[in-house]
Design an enzyme around this catalytic site. Structure first.
Site, short mmCIF file in Angstrom:
data_model
loop_
_atom_site.label_atom_id
_atom_site.label_comp_id
_atom_site.label_asym_id
_atom_site.label_seq_id
_atom_site.Cartn_x
_atom_site.Cartn_y
_atom_site.Cartn_z
N ASP A 40 -6.37 73.58 33.46
CA ASP A 40 -6.48 71.96 33.10
C ASP A 40 -7.85 71.63 33.77
OD1 ASP A 40 -6.29 69.24 32.78
OD2 ASP A 40 -4.38 69.23 34.12
N HIS A 76 -8.69 68.63 33.40
CA HIS A 76 -8.23 67.17 33.98
C HIS A 76 -9.45 66.04 34.01
CE1 HIS A 76 -5.46 65.04 37.07
NE2 HIS A 76 -4.62 65.58 36.29
N GLU A 83 -7.49 72.23 28.90
CA GLU A 83 -6.83 70.86 28.62
C GLU A 83 -7.77 69.98 29.43
OE1 GLU A 83 -3.17 68.50 30.68
OE2 GLU A 83 -3.14 70.56 30.50
N GLU A 102 -2.96 63.43 27.12
CA GLU A 102 -2.01 62.84 28.20
C GLU A 102 -2.35 61.55 28.35
OE1 GLU A 102 -3.21 63.65 32.64
OE2 GLU A 102 -3.18 65.57 31.21
N HIS A 162 3.18 66.27 27.31
CA HIS A 162 3.18 66.26 28.95
C HIS A 162 4.11 65.75 29.55
CE1 HIS A 162 0.77 63.76 32.34
NE2 HIS A 162 0.14 65.04 32.23
#
Length: 386
Positions: free
Chosen positions: A187, A189, A213, A239, A289
């Site tokens: 991730d 993020h 991700e 997400e 998610h």
């Protein structure tokens, strides 16, 4: 049947639960939450409730359209998360009223169980190798980890080498037990900007990750096309997108392999079902998610059960955010989420398929929470993406 009451419960570690009551004694549970903004979502739920007291809870699509369209301003994390939790609770009521799990209303199951992954490493990833091995020994077949901590727009290559060392340590620690069959999701993020995301995406290929991700922030999704030129690793994001209209351009651009709508953010079960169906038409898979609580996870599993293009399911047991509570604390029967061989069975009880321990919820709500994500800065003092 008519809706008679809404109650919100802010419970540790960082969740908001919603109970909708009807005049026939059937109650439904939802989880409307934006992590770090529980109070704002609670007010949004209360405002939405003004439209719904006295309404038939089984007219879910009409209620959804009313809450989305009839109030002029729409979209965004707070309003869509409020709708999401309400939608979950209404589906819970409908399933209980007909004594059916929610997936039966969407054509029935296409799978018996759902593959799940576990988090390792925390916000600033460390000790990931030993944690990954522990997860493997517990039966998981995939983990997810944060790639980096703070990052500049363009950073030194030693930051890249730190990421490579961490991911490499996982492959080395697992040895021949599962080898490349063990999934490592990484991730970003949204912490990494385009220039560094290109480098990381290329360099990480050697470890054959399950996916990367949110390689860039969702407001910079146009950069995904360029990043995709540098890697064959599947790209996941979504997400922080909140409706089918947010996902429309992303799918049209054809640069993502996995979308990750959140059933507590993106309009609930009703909307995420539509988003997943849109993705199927573009040959894109779905990994909902869910670093959240038991109601959100139960909602995901209901859709996982009846959605063909689902890849894997996030779940939050033992995640690093959980300081004063965990996934199973508010369930009457925690075994409903028993993980085995990297999978979880789909709850088959009516509605969401779980029973909330309301006494535990009410006691925890007396404590509440005021969870906030950390504020990060880079070495020169500028604000960094968390």
């Amino acid at each position: 049947m008519k809706i008679t009451a809404f109650e919100c419960f802010k419970v540790p570690p960082r969740w908001l639960f919603l109970k909708i009551t009807t005049d026939e004694g059937i109650c439904g549970w939802g989880e409307p939450i934006v992590e770090g903004h529980a109070g704002a979502v609670e007010v949004a739920v209360q405002e939405a409730a003004e439209y719904l007291i006295g309404q038939d809870p089984t007219r879910i699509e009409d209620i959804w359209q009313t809450l989305y369209r009839a109030r002029f301003y729409r979209g965004g994390p707070v309003l869509m998360s409020a709708i999401a939790g309400i939608d979950q609770a209404l589906w819970d009521i409908k399933g209980k009223a007909h004594n059916l799990p929610i997936y039966e209303f969407f054509g029935g199951r296409v799978r018996e169980k759902v593959r799940v992954y576990s988090w390792v490493g925390g916000d600033s990833p460390n000790e990931v190798a030993s944690a990954a091995r522990q997860r493997m020994e517990s039966g998981f077949t995939a983990i997810k980890m944060n790639a980096t901590s703070q990052s500049h727009y363009v950073d030194s290559f030693d930051k890249v080498e730190e990421v490579l060392a961490r991911v490499g340590s996982i492959r080395e620690a697992l040895g021949s037990a599962l080898g490349s069959a063990f999934g490592i999701a990484i991730d970003f993020h949204g912490r990494v900007h385009k220039s560094m995301a290109k480098v990381l995406a290329r360099e990480l290929e050697q470890f054959h990750p399950l996916f990367i991700e949110e390689p860039v922030l969702p407001e910079n999704n146009e950069a995904l096309k360029e990043i995709a030129h540098y890697t064959t690793i599947p790209i996941a994001t979504g997400e922080r997108l909140y409706s089918r209209w947010d996902f429309k351009q992303l799918l049209h651009d054809g640069v993502v392999d996995i979308i990750q709508p959140d059933l507590s953010h993106a309009g609930g079960i009703s909307e995420c079902r539509k988003i997943a169906t849109m993705a199927e038409a573009y040959d894109v898979s779905v990994a909902f998610h869910c670093p959240l609580g038991p109601i959100a996870l139960a909602s995901c599993l209901q859709l996982d059960a009846c959605t063909h293009n689902v890849l894997i399911q996030e779940q939050s047991l033992n995640i690093h955010y959980h300081q004063n509570g965990d996934l199973l604390d508010y369930l009457q029967d925690p075994n409903v989420f028993a993980y085995q061989d990297g999978h979880v069975n789909v709850p088959s009880g009516p509605g969401l398929g779980i029973q909330i321990n309301e006494e535990a919820v009410r006691e925890a709500a007396k404590i509440g929470h005021n969870w906030r994500n950390p504020v990060w800065r880079t070495t020169d003092g500028t604000i960094a993406e968390w």
